[in-house]
Motif scaffolding. Structure first.
Motif: not given
Length: 66
Positions: A12-37
């Motif tokens: 609910a707080w995620c705006k889908g900017c993708g910053i967290c995805v970009a900084f994850c050193p393991k590539g463990a995150l992705e954006l799905k439907g404009e939300k991080v998961r």
């Protein structure tokens, strides 16, 4: 307390900017439907870089319950 942490996502707080995805050193995150998961086979190492970079506090680490 065991000191273990778990990754918490607040869609609910995620705006889908993708910053967290970009900084994850393991590539463990992705954006799905404009939300991080966490990716299905994501290998989160609880480094906290996503938490430090998220401008909306939508992703963070918290202590696991014993």
């Amino acid at each position: 307390m065991n000191g273990k942490k778990k990754l918490v996502l607040e869609p609910a707080w995620c705006k889908g900017c993708g910053i967290c995805v970009a900084f994850c050193p393991k590539g463990a995150l992705e954006l799905k439907g404009e939300k991080v998961r966490l990716k299905e086979k994501g290998e989160c190492v609880q480094c906290g870089l996503c938490e430090m970079r998220c401008p909306d506090y939508a992703i963070y680490l918290e202590n696991e319950e014993e």
